[in-house]
Design an enzyme around this catalytic site. Sequence first.
Site, mmCIF file in Angstrom:
data_model
loop_
_atom_site.group_PDB
_atom_site.id
_atom_site.type_symbol
_atom_site.label_atom_id
_atom_site.label_comp_id
_atom_site.label_asym_id
_atom_site.label_seq_id
_atom_site.Cartn_x
_atom_site.Cartn_y
_atom_site.Cartn_z
ATOM 1 N N ASP A 180 -7.203 33.650 -22.237
ATOM 2 C CA ASP A 180 -5.981 33.744 -23.035
ATOM 3 C C ASP A 180 -4.979 32.627 -22.717
ATOM 4 O OD1 ASP A 180 -4.253 35.550 -24.784
ATOM 5 O OD2 ASP A 180 -2.986 35.424 -22.995
ATOM 6 N N ASP A 204 -11.689 39.638 -22.512
ATOM 7 C CA ASP A 204 -10.494 38.810 -22.576
ATOM 8 C C ASP A 204 -9.956 38.686 -21.151
ATOM 9 O OD1 ASP A 204 -8.087 37.594 -23.730
ATOM 10 O OD2 ASP A 204 -8.622 38.707 -25.542
ATOM 11 N N HIS A 206 -6.637 38.328 -34.082
ATOM 12 C CA HIS A 206 -5.634 39.392 -34.053
ATOM 13 C C HIS A 206 -4.203 38.858 -34.097
ATOM 14 C CE1 HIS A 206 -5.905 37.805 -30.090
ATOM 15 N NE2 HIS A 206 -4.869 38.500 -29.684
ATOM 16 N N ASP A 207 -4.068 37.538 -34.168
ATOM 17 C CA ASP A 207 -2.730 36.936 -34.215
ATOM 18 C C ASP A 207 -2.417 36.303 -35.571
ATOM 19 O OD1 ASP A 207 -2.273 37.478 -31.470
ATOM 20 O OD2 ASP A 207 -3.248 35.610 -30.871
ATOM 21 N N GLU A 210 -8.537 29.791 -25.218
ATOM 22 C CA GLU A 210 -7.582 29.849 -26.326
ATOM 23 C C GLU A 210 -6.506 28.794 -26.124
ATOM 24 O OE1 GLU A 210 -4.334 32.707 -28.568
ATOM 25 O OE2 GLU A 210 -4.330 32.474 -26.402
HETATM 26 C C1 GLC Z 1 -2.514 35.032 -26.868
HETATM 27 C C2 GLC Z 1 -2.981 36.302 -27.528
HETATM 28 C C3 GLC Z 1 -1.793 37.024 -28.093
HETATM 29 C C4 GLC Z 1 -0.846 37.341 -26.954
HETATM 30 C C5 GLC Z 1 -0.473 36.082 -26.168
HETATM 31 C C6 GLC Z 1 0.181 36.416 -24.875
HETATM 32 O O1 GLC Z 1 -2.023 34.122 -27.767
HETATM 33 O O2 GLC Z 1 -3.949 36.036 -28.494
HETATM 34 O O3 GLC Z 1 -2.146 38.165 -28.795
HETATM 35 O O4 GLC Z 1 0.307 37.950 -27.457
HETATM 36 O O5 GLC Z 1 -1.600 35.316 -25.854
HETATM 37 O O6 GLC Z 1 -0.765 36.925 -23.966
#
Ligand code: GLC
Length: 538
Positions: A203, A101, A328-329, A267
Site C-alpha cells: 500500500d 494487502d 476500491h479507490d 501501489e
Molecule cells: C491506498 C489505499 C487506500 C487507502 C490509502 C491509505 O491508497 O488504496 O484505500 O485509503 O492507501 O492507506
Amino acid sequence: MAAKGYAWWQSGVIYQVYPRSFQDSNADGVGDLLGILARLDHLVALGVDAVWISPITASPMADFGYDVADYTGIDPAFGTLANFDRLVAAAHVRGLRVILDYVPNHSSDRHPWFLESRASRSSARRDWYIWRDPAPDGGPPNNWLSEFGGPAWTLDQATGQYWYHAYLPEQPDLNWRNPQVQDAMLEVLRFWLDRGVDGFRVDAIHHLFEDEGLRDNPPNPDWRPGLSPARRVIRAYTMDQAEVHEAIAAMRRVADAYPGERVLIGEAYLPIDRLMAYYGAGLTGFHLPFNFHLLSTPWDARAIAALVERYEAALPQGAWPNWVLGNHDRSRLASRLGPAQARVAAMLLLTLRGTPTIYQGEEIGMTDVPIPPDRVQDPWERRVPGLGVGRDPVRTPMQWDAGAGAGFTGAVEPWLPLPRDWRSVNVAAQEGDASSVLTLYRALLRLRRAEPALSVGAYASVAVDAPDVLAYERRDEATGRRLRIALNLGDGQRVLPGFALGARILLSSYLDDRSSSIQGAIALRPAEGVVVELPVKA
Ligand code: GLC
C-alpha cells in the site's frame, strides 16, 4: 496456469476482493473471510488466477482496514486466523493464489507501537513514528498536507510535538529510517509468507519516506477550487523519495527467500518514468509496480495507443508490464465510460500485454452507487465533503442474486447501500445470459488462458485508418501465432479495410457469432471489440 517459462503472476490474472463488501457469512452486514471462502468458486468459474484481498488485519476501521492495529492478527469483523488458514487452503486446492494487502507506510493510532511512541518523548519507541517540534508560531512544522484534507501534522498536547500522517491523523506514518521499524515490518511479511500467502500488494509505497530536512512542498499552480485540497501543493518532498528503493529491495529479499514465486505488487501513483524505478535496479524491486495510467488517460483511441507505446517503451529490460482499470479507490468502469464502453474496456484490459487486475463487481458491470449523506462511511468524504472524492460508491456490496440483501448479506441493512438495479444486475442473472458482461469476462479470460499470444505474447500496435479504433497485435513468440485486437471506442460503425483479411473472429464483445472468416473489410459495430486470429503464413 502458468505459460511455459513464465511465472504465474506474469501469465495470470489478479482479482481484487474488497472484503467488507464481497460476502457476509454471519449476517452482520459486513463481508468476511468465510464469505470469501464460500464464493471462491465464482473466481474459479470466472477464470482468474489470484485473489488480492484488501486489508483483513485488526483495525479500528478509521480507513476501513488501511489503519492497522495488529499486523499479524485478523480483525474480528472478518473472522479469525483459523478462518484465514482455511481460506488459503481452499484457494490453493482450487489453484487460486492469495495476495494480501501490506500497509507499511502507516499503522493505526491504536497500534501498541504508536501508543508507546506517543506516551512520552523518551519512550523507547518514540522514534518509530515521525515526531517534530512545532514551528516557532506553535503551528505544524511545515506545510505538508494530508491526502485526506487538512495538515499532515497533528499535535500531541501531552508531549508537545506533532506526528506526521500522510493520510488520517489516525494513520501515523511509521519511521522507515529506523532499522527497528524495518525489521519489525519485514517480520510481518515473513509471518504471512510462512502461512502460505503468495504475495502482497504493498500500500501507498510512494509515501514511505519524506524529506529529512522537512522542506516545504512548493505550491501547485494548477490547483483550482473543486480539486482535492491535498493537491494545493506539489508533493516534491513527501513522495517518491530515493530511499524508498532500498526499503522495497529489502521487502523483495524477504519474498525471494521463500519458494514458489511469491509476488510483490506496489501501489504507486506516479508518472511512467518515475514508476519504472519501482522495478528496482536490476529488477530487485517490485515484480509489478501497479500501472494506473489507464485510469487517468482519456477514453480516446489515440491517447490510449500512445500510452501503451510509452509504457512499453519505458519498461526496463526484463520488467513485466501490468494494467489496472479499477480498484476500491476509483470510479467504476460502467460509470466512467458507460455500459457499452465498459465491455470494450474489459477486452482492452484482458488483451493488453501484462498482468491485469480486475476489481470485484466489474465482471457484472456494477456502477458507482450514490450514497445518501447519512450513510457516508469513507473518512475522505467526511473530511472533504462534496468534491466527489468519496470512495463509498465503488465499495458497495457485491450483487450476487436477486434475493434479499443481493445474496451478499442476511442482515437487514448492509454496511453500504445496494443500488436500485441490483435485482437485475447480479451474478445469478448474468450467469444464465449468453450476452451478459459476466459471460464476456468469462469468455475473455478463457481465451486469454488458451492463447499464449494473449497471456505472454509480444505486443505491437497496428495502424488503422479509422477514427476511434484502437488496434494491436499479440504474437506468441514460441509458435508465431498472431492475434489482432480492434476496439471501437466510438459509438458509430467503423470499417477497417485490410485489417485482417482472411482472418477469423474468435470473440466479439457483442458475444454473437461472427466466426465466419473475414473476406472483405471488417466492420466494427458501435462500441464493439473483436479478437481475430490471423491466418498462418504459408
Ligand atoms: C491506498 C489505499 C487506500 C487507502 C490509502 C491509505 O491508497 O488504496 O484505500 O485509503 O492507501 O492507506
